[in-house]
Motif scaffolding. Structure first.
Motif, mmCIF file in Angstrom:
data_model
loop_
_atom_site.group_PDB
_atom_site.id
_atom_site.type_symbol
_atom_site.label_atom_id
_atom_site.label_comp_id
_atom_site.label_asym_id
_atom_site.label_seq_id
_atom_site.Cartn_x
_atom_site.Cartn_y
_atom_site.Cartn_z
ATOM 1 N N GLY A 190 37.489 41.207 95.890
ATOM 2 C CA GLY A 190 37.284 40.364 94.711
ATOM 3 C C GLY A 190 35.892 40.474 94.139
ATOM 4 O O GLY A 190 35.347 39.489 93.624
ATOM 5 N N LEU A 191 35.305 41.670 94.200
ATOM 6 C CA LEU A 191 33.928 41.869 93.736
ATOM 7 C C LEU A 191 33.869 42.992 92.705
ATOM 8 O O LEU A 191 34.584 44.000 92.803
ATOM 9 C CB LEU A 191 33.008 42.224 94.909
ATOM 10 C CG LEU A 191 32.703 41.103 95.904
ATOM 11 C CD1 LEU A 191 31.930 41.653 97.103
ATOM 12 C CD2 LEU A 191 31.925 39.981 95.240
ATOM 13 N N LEU A 192 33.016 42.787 91.722
ATOM 14 C CA LEU A 192 32.693 43.811 90.739
ATOM 15 C C LEU A 192 31.190 44.043 90.796
ATOM 16 O O LEU A 192 30.405 43.154 90.466
ATOM 17 C CB LEU A 192 33.099 43.377 89.334
ATOM 18 C CG LEU A 192 32.728 44.355 88.211
ATOM 19 C CD1 LEU A 192 33.557 45.630 88.308
ATOM 20 C CD2 LEU A 192 32.904 43.709 86.828
ATOM 21 N N TYR A 193 30.796 45.235 91.253
ATOM 22 C CA TYR A 193 29.375 45.586 91.304
ATOM 23 C C TYR A 193 28.993 46.261 89.991
ATOM 24 O O TYR A 193 29.703 47.150 89.501
ATOM 25 C CB TYR A 193 29.088 46.525 92.474
ATOM 26 C CG TYR A 193 29.322 45.896 93.830
ATOM 27 C CD1 TYR A 193 28.381 45.027 94.382
ATOM 28 C CD2 TYR A 193 30.479 46.166 94.559
ATOM 29 C CE1 TYR A 193 28.587 44.447 95.630
ATOM 30 C CE2 TYR A 193 30.693 45.598 95.805
ATOM 31 C CZ TYR A 193 29.744 44.736 96.331
ATOM 32 O OH TYR A 193 29.956 44.158 97.557
ATOM 33 N N VAL A 194 27.866 45.820 89.434
ATOM 34 C CA VAL A 194 27.415 46.303 88.129
ATOM 35 C C VAL A 194 25.994 46.830 88.264
ATOM 36 O O VAL A 194 25.129 46.160 88.837
ATOM 37 C CB VAL A 194 27.461 45.176 87.074
ATOM 38 C CG1 VAL A 194 26.989 45.694 85.723
ATOM 39 C CG2 VAL A 194 28.863 44.597 86.969
ATOM 40 N N ALA A 195 25.761 48.023 87.725
ATOM 41 C CA ALA A 195 24.427 48.620 87.708
ATOM 42 C C ALA A 195 23.922 48.645 86.270
ATOM 43 O O ALA A 195 24.631 49.079 85.357
ATOM 44 C CB ALA A 195 24.455 50.031 88.285
ATOM 45 N N ALA A 196 22.687 48.177 86.086
ATOM 46 C CA ALA A 196 22.077 48.125 84.758
ATOM 47 C C ALA A 196 20.668 48.706 84.846
ATOM 48 O O ALA A 196 20.281 49.295 85.858
ATOM 49 C CB ALA A 196 22.048 46.692 84.238
ATOM 50 N N ARG A 197 19.909 48.527 83.796
ATOM 51 C CA ARG A 197 18.524 49.001 83.818
ATOM 52 C C ARG A 197 17.683 48.045 84.661
ATOM 53 O O ARG A 197 17.563 46.864 84.343
ATOM 54 C CB ARG A 197 17.968 49.075 82.392
ATOM 55 C CG ARG A 197 16.649 49.807 82.302
ATOM 56 C CD ARG A 197 16.116 49.837 80.886
ATOM 57 N NE ARG A 197 15.518 48.567 80.495
ATOM 58 C CZ ARG A 197 14.916 48.353 79.328
ATOM 59 N NH1 ARG A 197 14.865 49.323 78.419
ATOM 60 N NH2 ARG A 197 14.394 47.175 79.045
ATOM 61 N N GLU A 198 17.173 48.560 85.775
ATOM 62 C CA GLU A 198 16.271 47.846 86.675
ATOM 63 C C GLU A 198 16.923 46.627 87.328
ATOM 64 O O GLU A 198 16.234 45.676 87.690
ATOM 65 C CB GLU A 198 14.980 47.451 85.954
ATOM 66 C CG GLU A 198 14.229 48.657 85.408
ATOM 67 C CD GLU A 198 12.810 48.338 84.979
ATOM 68 O OE1 GLU A 198 12.562 47.195 84.568
ATOM 69 O OE2 GLU A 198 11.960 49.239 85.077
ATOM 70 N N ALA A 199 18.246 46.640 87.478
ATOM 71 C CA ALA A 199 18.921 45.523 88.131
ATOM 72 C C ALA A 199 20.305 45.947 88.590
ATOM 73 O O ALA A 199 20.928 46.845 88.014
ATOM 74 C CB ALA A 199 19.016 44.319 87.195
ATOM 75 N N LEU A 200 20.780 45.268 89.660
ATOM 76 C CA LEU A 200 22.150 45.415 90.145
ATOM 77 C C LEU A 200 22.722 44.017 90.371
ATOM 78 O O LEU A 200 21.995 43.095 90.752
ATOM 79 C CB LEU A 200 22.208 46.230 91.444
ATOM 80 C CG LEU A 200 21.723 47.678 91.351
ATOM 81 C CD1 LEU A 200 20.351 47.793 91.993
ATOM 82 C CD2 LEU A 200 22.695 48.631 92.029
ATOM 83 N N TYR A 201 24.049 43.885 90.155
ATOM 84 C CA TYR A 201 24.696 42.587 90.258
ATOM 85 C C TYR A 201 25.995 42.711 91.047
ATOM 86 O O TYR A 201 26.688 43.738 90.980
ATOM 87 C CB TYR A 201 25.014 42.026 88.861
ATOM 88 C CG TYR A 201 23.814 41.884 87.965
ATOM 89 C CD1 TYR A 201 23.021 40.739 87.998
ATOM 90 C CD2 TYR A 201 23.454 42.904 87.076
ATOM 91 C CE1 TYR A 201 21.912 40.606 87.168
ATOM 92 C CE2 TYR A 201 22.352 42.781 86.248
ATOM 93 C CZ TYR A 201 21.588 41.626 86.303
ATOM 94 O OH TYR A 201 20.483 41.501 85.479
ATOM 95 N N ALA A 202 26.310 41.659 91.781
ATOM 96 C CA ALA A 202 27.601 41.517 92.456
ATOM 97 C C ALA A 202 28.307 40.321 91.839
ATOM 98 O O ALA A 202 27.871 39.176 92.017
ATOM 99 C CB ALA A 202 27.403 41.329 93.957
ATOM 100 N N LEU A 203 29.396 40.565 91.113
ATOM 101 C CA LEU A 203 30.078 39.526 90.349
ATOM 102 C C LEU A 203 31.449 39.234 90.941
ATOM 103 O O LEU A 203 32.074 40.101 91.570
ATOM 104 C CB LEU A 203 30.232 39.956 88.890
ATOM 105 C CG LEU A 203 28.959 40.406 88.165
ATOM 106 C CD1 LEU A 203 29.300 40.835 86.744
ATOM 107 C CD2 LEU A 203 27.916 39.302 88.159
ATOM 108 N N ASN A 204 31.909 38.029 90.697
ATOM 109 C CA ASN A 204 33.248 37.626 91.104
ATOM 110 C C ASN A 204 34.246 38.258 90.133
ATOM 111 O O ASN A 204 34.232 37.967 88.933
ATOM 112 C CB ASN A 204 33.354 36.103 91.079
ATOM 113 C CG ASN A 204 34.712 35.612 91.528
ATOM 114 O OD1 ASN A 204 35.587 36.400 91.871
ATOM 115 N ND2 ASN A 204 34.905 34.302 91.520
ATOM 116 N N SER A 205 35.128 39.111 90.641
ATOM 117 C CA SER A 205 36.040 39.826 89.750
ATOM 118 C C SER A 205 37.056 38.900 89.100
ATOM 119 O O SER A 205 37.613 39.236 88.052
ATOM 120 C CB SER A 205 36.763 40.936 90.523
ATOM 121 O OG SER A 205 37.548 40.393 91.564
ATOM 122 N N ALA A 206 37.315 37.717 89.678
ATOM 123 C CA ALA A 206 38.244 36.771 89.054
ATOM 124 C C ALA A 206 37.648 36.189 87.788
ATOM 125 O O ALA A 206 38.372 35.929 86.817
ATOM 126 C CB ALA A 206 38.606 35.666 90.035
#
Length: 885
Positions: free
Chosen positions: A69-85
Motif C-alpha cells: 500500500g505504498l507509492l514511492y515518489v522521487a523528485a528534485r532533491e527529495a523522496l517521499y513514501a505515500l499511502n497508495s490508498a
C-alpha cells in the motif's frame, strides 16, 4: 487513395508536404484515426482525485508497491513514501531531503551549468533493491551519487559513486531497473560520453561497443522491461531485457527529414561478455527499428516518447504499446502503435544489416551456425558453450559488426491504433478489463505534454477516447504513470506534483444514455445511477453497451429532464435559441412543432452554429415549439425546449419616417435578453424614449437624400486556424424631420450611439462568441457562457465638403461567412444578414474621435453620455425565462 510524396531535398518542401498531409486527414481514408474525446473535464470538475505536492518540484520517478500500500515518489532533491490508498495523506517519516551541498552547487556553476535548472540533485532512479532496502540515484549537481534506503525507517544508510549509473544532465533520457539484485541502466552517463546500455552491478560490468561500429547513435532512452522468456521454454533461452529509445538514423532514407528513428534493443540477462573479443561488452546486443506510420500518406512517426509492456498468459504472448511523435517540433501530432512480442522475436531472428562503404545494407553473406546475438540455449550447451565467454571469436566478431537487424518491426494491423492531431503524447499505461458482455477490453491512459490525461478503450480495430481530463492547471508534460489494480487508481506525476485518478468516474454520467454512450467497460447503469460493475455481485440488471454504445435504455427521448423556456420577439428581429451539448461527439438536431428543420440558411430563415439555432428576421410563421436534440450513436436525446412567439411590430410613430432608410444613425440599436431599468435624473430621459428632436435650419433643408451604406467582410486565416474577425458595416443617414419612437425588444440590452456626418463612415461589426460547445480556453476546453458580444466600431470615411453626397447605391447582400467545422459536427457560421439580435447578445455602437462638421455632433454626444451613465447602474439578468414586448 490519396498519396502525398515528399521528395525531401528541401527542408521547406518537406515541411509543406507534412503540413499538407496533416491538413488532408479529415478528407482521406484515415478519418477514424483522428479520434475526438467524447467529453472534456476541466481540473475543477475532476471527481475522486487525490493530490500530493511537497516542497520539491519535478516529480519524475514512481515506484508502486501495491501489496504494501505504498507509492514511492522521487523528485528534485527529495523522496517521499505515500499511502497508495490516498496519496494526499502524509504519514510520519514519509520524506527524505536529498539536496546537493552548497560546495557541490558552486562547482556545478564553475562548470558553466545553469544554477536554475541543472545545479540541483534530480533523483532519476528509484527501485527495490531487496526485501529491506531501496536503491536510488540522482544527478547531484553534475556529480551523480547513489544511495541505499532502509525501507522500515525510510532513511539513507549508505552512499556511493553514481557516475556510471546515472546521467550528469537531468535533461538526458534515462531508464533503469533492478532484476535479481542486478542493476541495468541506459543513458548518456558522463558529460561528453556517448549513450550506453550497462549492467552496473554485480561484477562483471558490461556496456555497449563503440568501435569499429557504434552500436548507439545519440540515443534518447524512454523505457525498459524484463521478459522472462526462459520460463517453460523448450529452447532454454535466458531471460531478456528490452530497451526502447530514439536515435539518429544511420540508414539511407528517401526523405532527408527522417533524421531520427525509433528502436528497441535486446540483451540477454545471462550475458557476461566475451573472453578475448568483446571483453566486458555485450555479446548479445541487437537492435531493430520500431515502425509506426500511416502508409497512405507516407507519414512516419519516428520519435518514441513512451512505452508500456504487458505480459500475456504466456510470456511469448506479451504485447507492447508505444506513443510516437513527429520530428518537427512545431507540428503536433501523435500516434499509438501496438506490437506483438512474437513479431519482435521474429525480426531479431531475421537477416542482419552490414555497413558497406559508409552505407547500411542488408547482409547477404554466410551467418555462423550458432546464431550471433542469441542467448545461451540447449543447442549451445550441447556444444560445451555454457556461457558467453565460451563463444568462439568468429561469432563475437560478427556480433560486433552487425548490431542492426534488416527488417522493421511492424505494428499490429500495419498502422497506428490511435492518431491524434494537435497533441503530443508523452506516456502511456495499459489496463485489461472484462466487461458485462464477457469480452476483455484494453483500456489506455495516455498523458500529454500539457498535463492532460486521455482515458480510452480499444473497441475492435479502433480506439474510443472516453474522456480527456485536465489534471493540472498549469500546462506541463506528464512525466510518469503507474496503475494500481488494488486501489483502482492511476498515479500521474508531473513537474508540480502527483495526482491519483480513479480508473473510472462512473458517477459523472447522470443518466442511462450518458452512461451507455460513454462505452466505459468499468461502468454500468443499474436503473438509478451509473456505477462500477465490480461493486455488484449480481450484474444481471446492469446496462452496458461497449460495442455499439446505444442499446439498453428505455424512454431515451422523453422530455422529463429537459429545460423549457419562452421567447417573445418582434417581427423582423433575430433570436438565438441556445443548445449546449455536453458530448463532443453529439450533433444538434432541431424540430419545430414536431417536424425536423431540414437545411439551414438565410433563405430559409435559420442558421445553426455552435451557440444554437439563430432565427433570422423572425416572421409569424416561425412561431411555435422548438426542440433541440443531441444525436449520438444514432440516438436522439432531448436537451432543451423553447416556445417562441413572434409579435407583430407596433405601428410607426407619426414622428418617425415610414422609410427605415431615412432614420438617422442614432436609431441603429440592437437589444439583448435583459430588460433595462435606467436610473433617472433631472436632465435625463428614459432609454425607451426617442432622442430629442433634431434642430432644423437651412443647412438641413437641403440634405434630404440618404448617404451610402456599405457592408463588407474580412476573414483572417492564421496558420491552420480560421479566425472570423471583422464585419465592416457602413451606415450614415441625413434626415430633415425629427424622428420619435423606436421599437425595442426586451430580449436584449440596447446601447445607442450615433452621430450625424456629412461624409461617409465605415462601421466595423465584431462578433466574439463566448460559448463554444463546452470549450473556452485556447485548447478548446469547456465553458458555459450564455451569449456573444457584437461590437460596431466606426471607421474613417472620405468626403468633399464642397460637393453634394452622391445618391446611395442599392444595398448589396453580403457574402456568407466562412464555416469552421468543430469536433461535434457543428458549423460555426454566423448569419450573413445581421440586424437586431433578439437573444443573449448586444451591439455596441461607438464613434471615432474625429472632428464633426455637423452641429448635431455635440448634442448626440451629450445624449449618448447620459444613456451610458444610466447603463452603468443597470443590473442584468443573465438568464431570462420570459420576455415581453
Amino acid at each position: 487513395m490519396v498519396v502525398i510524396m515528399c521528395p525531401g531535398l528541401s527542408v521547406l518542401t518537406v515541411f509543406c508536404c507534412l503540413a499538407s498531409a496533416l491538413w488532408a486527414f479529415p478528407f482521406g481514408p484515415v478519418l477514424e484515426l483522428d479520434v475526438t474525446p467524447r467529453t472534456t473535464v476541466l481540473v475543477n470538475g475532476l471527481l475522486g482525485c487525490n493530490r500530493f505536492r511537497g516542497l520539491a518540484v519535478n516529480y519524475s520517478s514512481l515506484l508502486l508497491e501495491d501489496g504494501a500500500g505504498l507509492l514511492y515518489v522521487a523528485a528534485r532533491e527529495a523522496l517521499y513514501a505515500l499511502n497508495s490508498a490516498n496519496i494526499s495523506t502524509i504519514r510520519n517519516n514519509s520524506s527524505i531531503d536529498w539536496a546537493a551541498s552548497a560546495d557541490q552547487k558552486r562547482q556545478c556553476l564553475s562548470k558553466g551549468r545553469d544554477n536554475q535548472t541543472e545545479c540541483y540533485n534530480y533523483v532519476r532512479f528509484l527501485d527495490r533493491y531487496n526485501e529491506t532496502h531501496l536503491y536510488t540515484c540522482g544527478t547531484h549537481a553534475f556529480r551523480p551519487r547513489c544511495a541505499y534506503i532502509d525501507v522500515e525507517r525510510f532513511s539513507f544508510v549508505r552512499f556511493e559513486e553514481g557516475k556510471e549509473k546515472c546521467p550528469y544532465d537531468p535533461a538526458k533520457g534515462y531508464t533503469g531497473l533492478i532484476v535479481d539484485g542486478e542493476m541495468y541502466s541506459a543513458s548518456q552517463y558522463e558529460f561528453r560520453s556517448t549513450p550506453d546500455i550497462r549492467r552496473n552491478f554485480p561484477f562483471p560490468n558490461l556496456r555497449t561497443e563503440e568501435a569499429p561500429t557504434k552500436w548507439l547513435l545519440e540515443a534518447d532512452f524512454v523505457g525498459s522491461a524484463l521478459l522472462r522468456e526462459s520460463i517453460n521454454s523448450s529452447t532454454g533461452d535466458d531471460d531478456k531485457l528490452y530497451f526502447f529509445f530514439t536515435e539518429r538514423n544511420p540508414e539511407q532514407s528517401p526523405y532527408s527529414s527522417q533524421t531520427r528513428v525509433a528502436r528497441v534493443a535486446r540483451v540477454c540477462k545471462g550475458d557476461i561478455g566475451g573472453q578475448r573479443t568483446l571483453q566486458r561488452k555485450w555479446t548479445s546486443f541487437l537492435k531493430a527499428r520500431l515502425k509506426c506510420s500511416i502508409p497512405e500518406y507516407e507519414l512516419q512517426f519516428n520519435v518514441l516518447r513512451g512505452v508500456y509492456v504487458l505480459e500475456g498468459p504466456s510470456v511469448h504472448d506479451s504485447t507492447l504499446w508505444g506513443v510516437f511523435g513527429l520530428e518537427w517540433k512545431n507540428v503536433k501530432a501523435s500516434a499509438v502503435c501496438q506490437y506483438s512480442l512474437k513479431d519482435v522475436q521474429a525480426v531479431f531472428d531475421g537477416p542482419y544489416m552490414e555497413l558497406q562503404e559508409s552505407k547500411w545494407r542488408e547482409y547477404t553473406g554466410k551467418v555462423p551456425d550458432l546464431r550471433p546475438g542469441s542467448c545461451i540455449t540447449d543447442q549451445h550447451r550441447a556444444q560445451l558453450i555454457n556461457t558467453s565467454r565460451d563463444l568462439p571469436d568468429n561469432i563475437l566478431m560478427f556480433v560486433r559488426r552487425h548490431p542492426l537487424m534488416a527488417r522493421e518491426i511492424q505494428p499490429i494491423g500495419g498502422r497506428p491504433l490511435l492518431f491524434k492531431k494537435r497533441v503530443d503524447y508523452t506516456r502511456i499505461a495499459v489496463h485489461k478489463v472484462t466487461a458485462l458482455d464477457g469480452k476483455s477490453y484494453t483500456m489506455f491512459f495516455i498523458g500529454t505534454d500539457e498535463g492532460w490525461l486521455h482515458r480510452a478503450v480499444e473497441i475492435g480495430d479502433r480506439v474510443h477516447i472516453i474522456e480527456e481530463l485536465q489534471l493540472f492547471k498549469e500546462s506541463q508534460p506528464i512525466n510518469n504513470m503507474v496503475i494500481s489494480h488494488k486501489q483502482k487508481s492511476v498515479y500521474v506525476s508531473a513537474a508540480s506534483g502527483v495526482v491519483q485518478v480513479a480508473l473510472s468516474a462512473c458517477v459523472r454520467y447522470t443518466s442511462c444514455y450518458d452512461c451507455v454512450f460513454a462505452r466505459d467497460p468499468l461502468c454500468g447503469w443499474d436503473g438509478r445511477q451509473c456505477a462500477e460493475i465490480s461493486s455488484y455481485a449480481d450484474k444481471s440488471n446492469l446496462t452496458q453497451d461497449i460495442q455499439m454504445g446505444n442499446r439498453g435504455c428505455d424512454d431515451i427521448t422523453a422530455d422529463g429532464l429537459v429545460s423549457h423556456r419562452t421567447r417573445s420577439v418582434m417581427t423582423g428581429d433575430d433570436v438565438l435559441l441556445q443548445c449546449e451539448l455536453h458530448s463532443n461527439l453529439a450533433v444538434p438536431r432541431w424540430t419545430l412543432n414536431g417536424e425536423q428543420l431540414q437545411g439551414y440558411g438565410t433563405d430559409r430563415g435559420y442558421r445553426t452554429g455552435i451557440d444554437g439555432l439563430l432565427i433570422i428576421g423572425a416572421q409569424s410563421r416561425q412561431s411555435g415549439h422548438y426542440r433541440c436534440y443531441a444525436v449520438e450513436n444514432a440516438v436522439w436525446v432531448p436537451i432543451c425546449s423553447y416556445m417562441v412567439r413572434v409579435q407583430p411590430a407596433p405601428p410607426a410613430s407619426p414622428h418617425l419616417p415610414t422609410d427605415p432608410t431615412a432614420l438617422p444613425e442614432s436609431f441603429f440599436t440592437t437589444t439583448s435578453a435583459v430588460p433595462v431599468t435606467p436610473t433617472s435624473g433631472p436632465t435625463e430621459q428614459p432609454l425607451h424614449s426617442p432622442p430629442a428632436a433634431l434642430p432644423s435650419g437651412p443647412e438641413f433643408q437641403t440634405n434630404r437624400h440618404m448617404e451610402a451604406m456599405y457592408i463588407s467582410l474580412v476573414a483572417v486565416l492564421g496558420g491552420l486556424c480560421l479566425v472570423l474577425t471583422v464585419v465592416l458595416l457602413y451606415v450614415s443617414f441625413c434626415a430633415h424631420s425629427a424622428p420619435a419612437g423606436r421599437k425595442y425588444s426586451q430580449e436584449g440590452l440596447a446601447v445607442t450611439a450615433a452621430t450625424e456626418r456629412k461624409w461617409s463612415s465605415h462601421l466595423e461589426l465584431k462578433t466574439i462568441s463566448s460559448h463554444c460547445n463546452g470549450r473556452a480556453d485556447g485548447r478548446g476546453r469547456a465553458a458555459s457562457t450564455d451569449g456573444a458580444f457584437l461590437q460596431i466600431v466606426p471607421g474613417e470615411g472620405q468626403a468633399s465638403p464642397s460637393k453634394e453626397p452622391p445618391p446611395a447605391p442599392p444595398l448589396p447582400m453580403p457574402p456568407p461567412l466562412p464555416s469552421t467545422d468543430y469536433t461535434n459536427g457543428l458549423s460555426a457560421t454566423l448569419p450573413s444578414v445581421l440586424r437586431k439580435m433578439n437573444g443573449n447578445s448586444y451591439v455596441l455602437l461607438r464613434q471615432a474621435d474625429s472632428e464633426m462638421t455637423s452641429p448635431l455632433y455635440h448634442s448626440f454626444t451629450e445624449e449618448l453620455n447620459r444613456i451610458l451613465e444610466k447603463r452603468k447602474h443597470t443590473q442584468l439578468d443573465l438568464q431570462p425565462d420570459e420576455s415581453s414586448v
